[in-house]
Write an enzyme that holds these catalytic residues in place. Structure first.
Site, PDB file in Angstrom:
ATOM      1  N   CYS A   1      10.450 -33.551 -24.553  1.00 12.22           N
ATOM      2  CA  CYS A   1      11.427 -34.098 -25.111  1.00 12.22           C
ATOM      3  C   CYS A   1      12.869 -33.654 -24.421  1.00 12.22           C
ATOM      4  O   CYS A   1      13.139 -32.579 -24.636  1.00 12.22           O
ATOM      5  CB  CYS A   1      11.697 -34.062 -26.410  1.00 12.22           C
ATOM      6  SG  CYS A   1      12.795 -34.968 -27.410  1.00 12.22           S
TER       7      CYS A   1
ATOM      8  N   GLU B   1      13.078 -45.457 -20.774  1.00 10.55           N
ATOM      9  CA  GLU B   1      11.611 -45.484 -21.103  1.00 10.55           C
ATOM     10  C   GLU B   1      11.094 -46.951 -21.190  1.00 10.55           C
ATOM     11  O   GLU B   1       9.891 -47.357 -20.992  1.00 10.55           O
ATOM     12  CB  GLU B   1      11.565 -45.064 -22.570  1.00 10.55           C
ATOM     13  CG  GLU B   1      11.710 -43.315 -22.580  1.00 10.55           C
ATOM     14  CD  GLU B   1      11.434 -43.054 -24.085  1.00 10.55           C
ATOM     15  OE1 GLU B   1      10.364 -42.685 -24.358  1.00 10.55           O
ATOM     16  OE2 GLU B   1      12.543 -42.660 -24.732  1.00 10.55           O
TER      17      GLU B   1
ATOM     18  N   TRP C   1      14.909 -41.792 -31.068  1.00  9.68           N
ATOM     19  CA  TRP C   1      15.148 -43.023 -30.504  1.00  9.68           C
ATOM     20  C   TRP C   1      14.773 -43.211 -29.061  1.00  9.68           C
ATOM     21  O   TRP C   1      14.695 -42.062 -28.208  1.00  9.68           O
ATOM     22  CB  TRP C   1      16.323 -43.527 -30.849  1.00  9.68           C
ATOM     23  CG  TRP C   1      17.685 -42.564 -30.584  1.00  9.68           C
ATOM     24  CD1 TRP C   1      18.103 -42.255 -29.234  1.00  9.68           C
ATOM     25  CD2 TRP C   1      18.034 -41.761 -31.497  1.00  9.68           C
ATOM     26  NE1 TRP C   1      19.044 -41.176 -29.273  1.00  9.68           N
ATOM     27  CE2 TRP C   1      18.886 -40.774 -30.672  1.00  9.68           C
ATOM     28  CE3 TRP C   1      17.957 -41.370 -32.797  1.00  9.68           C
ATOM     29  CZ2 TRP C   1      19.755 -39.811 -31.158  1.00  9.68           C
ATOM     30  CZ3 TRP C   1      18.758 -40.576 -33.520  1.00  9.68           C
ATOM     31  CH2 TRP C   1      19.652 -39.636 -32.749  1.00  9.68           C
TER      32      TRP C   1
ATOM     33  N   ARG D   1      16.114 -33.135 -27.590  1.00 14.64           N
ATOM     34  CA  ARG D   1      16.215 -32.051 -28.702  1.00 14.64           C
ATOM     35  C   ARG D   1      17.149 -31.464 -29.351  1.00 14.64           C
ATOM     36  O   ARG D   1      17.231 -30.850 -30.203  1.00 14.64           O
ATOM     37  CB  ARG D   1      15.271 -30.957 -28.115  1.00 14.64           C
ATOM     38  CG  ARG D   1      13.926 -31.129 -28.031  1.00 14.64           C
ATOM     39  CD  ARG D   1      12.973 -29.846 -27.399  1.00 14.64           C
ATOM     40  NE  ARG D   1      13.026 -30.004 -25.983  1.00 14.64           N
ATOM     41  CZ  ARG D   1      12.612 -29.010 -24.991  1.00 14.64           C
ATOM     42  NH1 ARG D   1      12.432 -27.961 -25.638  1.00 14.64           N
ATOM     43  NH2 ARG D   1      12.411 -29.273 -23.734  1.00 14.64           N
TER      44      ARG D   1
END
Length: 365
Positions: free
Chosen positions: A70, A246, A241, A73
């Protein structure tokens, strides 16, 4: 009475977590020692132990902070944690999941959220969800082609076996499949008004809206196991979110997903006969601009990959100032669009696994 061999590992994980968690929360060494002693006695008597509410909540936040894949973070401390360990039935779990979607969506002002259900005990998962994410689009096999999202063909076929009949459009929202231990999986259709979707248009290129692309507002991962102090939570859906790429560089762009780059190129009048024209790159950039534009127009939280990388750099500095090593999976941290334009591309990361954390797990049976 002392711990048996098979319980020593659990106790060690528990003690490690308690010392780390309590230290971060400013609790005294005496409180840490007392809590570890309580846990040891509970493990001796029952073979497991139960997290307090604040241990669960901070542990879930730590798991996000430790998630190597991720890039978002930085805001780990803002995670909203719903403790639903008391839920026993699939029907009640579905109600909690709908609440999660409503709360996280927040009209478009997305809130990072996790809902934690009952832990695994003696190898038994009280509840499991079959969906990879709470909101996903169906994929239908059409001879040699696929209508919708090919990543979800298996899940779509399972839902159909359970009696679901989709509308057979490219963007049919799949129902949830929830299973209680010892029972057959149950099908639950999401209320249409709880799934916020964003139609995709472009600020300059005419006709993009006529491609009828859209995407859902919130990515809620639902098939991963949350581990805190040796305790496994097999059903703990969570969300942040979207980063724009992506959607614009993967979900809508991948050739084996929605494959929208040729359509974008056609609208742009690009030469698709030669790779040297870089039509793929040009179409990819414009598709990502369309996604960023559309989410902004819809008032839905979305971060571009350059901003996300800068936020991750701040996260790295904050972690270092706290004396914590920053771990990361480089292949996942670099964005799929212009990765070399971010600092992440040029920096090595150790992919060491630190707990608490999230882990992939076998599908429920």
């Amino acid at each position: 009475m002392v711990l048996s061999t098979n319980r020593i590992g659990l106790f060690q994980e528990a003690a490690r977590f308690i010392h780390s968690c309590y230290e971060e929360l400013g609790l005294s060494p005496q409180q840490q020692t007392l809590r570890v002693q309580e846990i040891e006695q509970e493990i001796i008597e029952t073979g497991t132990y139960t997290h307090t509410e604040f241990e669960l909540k901070h542990g879930a936040k730590m798991a996000w902070r430790n998630s190597n894949r991720c890039i978002g973070r930085l805001l780990w401390e803002t995670l909203e944690v719903f403790d639903e360990r008391q839920v026993q039935t699939a029907e009640e779990a579905f109600e909690k999941l709908v609440h999660h979607i409503d709360y996280a969506t927040n009209g478009g002002d997305i809130r990072s959220t996790i809902t934690v259900f009952a832990p695994r005990t003696d190898g038994i998962d009280p509840l499991r969800i079959w969906n990879h994410q709470l909101i996903r689009y169906a994929g239908y096999k059409k001879e040699a082609a696929v209508l919708g999202d090919s990543a979800n063909i298996h899940m779509t076929e399972m839902c159909e076996r359970l009696g679901w009949v989709g509308a057979h459009t490219p963007f049919d929202v799949l129902p949830l499949v929830i299973q209680e231990h010892g029972k057959a999986p149950e099908l639950f259709e999401l209320p249409t008004d709880c799934v916020k979707e964003v139609p995709i248009s472009h600020p300059e290129i005419h006709g993009v809206d006529e491609l009828n692309m859209k995407w859902h507002a919130v990515p809620i991962i639902s098939n991963m196991r949350l581990e805190i102090g040796g305790i496994d939570y097999p059903m703990a859906p969570f969300n942040g979110w979207y980063m724009g790429t992506e959607i614009g560089a993967r979900n809508l762009a991948d050739a084996d997903r929605y494959n929208m780059l040729p359509s974008m190129a056609k609208l742009m009048g690009l030469n698709t006969n030669s790779n040297r024209s870089l039509w793929i790159d040009k179409a990819l950039v414009e598709l990502n601009i369309a996604v960023l534009h559309s989410f902004q127009q819809a008032g839905v939280t979305l971060v571009d990959h350059h901003t996300a990388a800068k936020q991750f750099k701040v996260f790295e500095k904050k972690e270092q100032s706290c004396g914590r090593a920053v771990t990361g999976n480089w292949m996942w941290l670099i964005p799929p669009l212009s990765p070399a334009a971010t600092h992440v591309y040029h920096k090595p990361y150790k992919n060491n696994i630190v707990t608490p954390n999230f882990f992939y797990q076998k599908d429920p049976e």
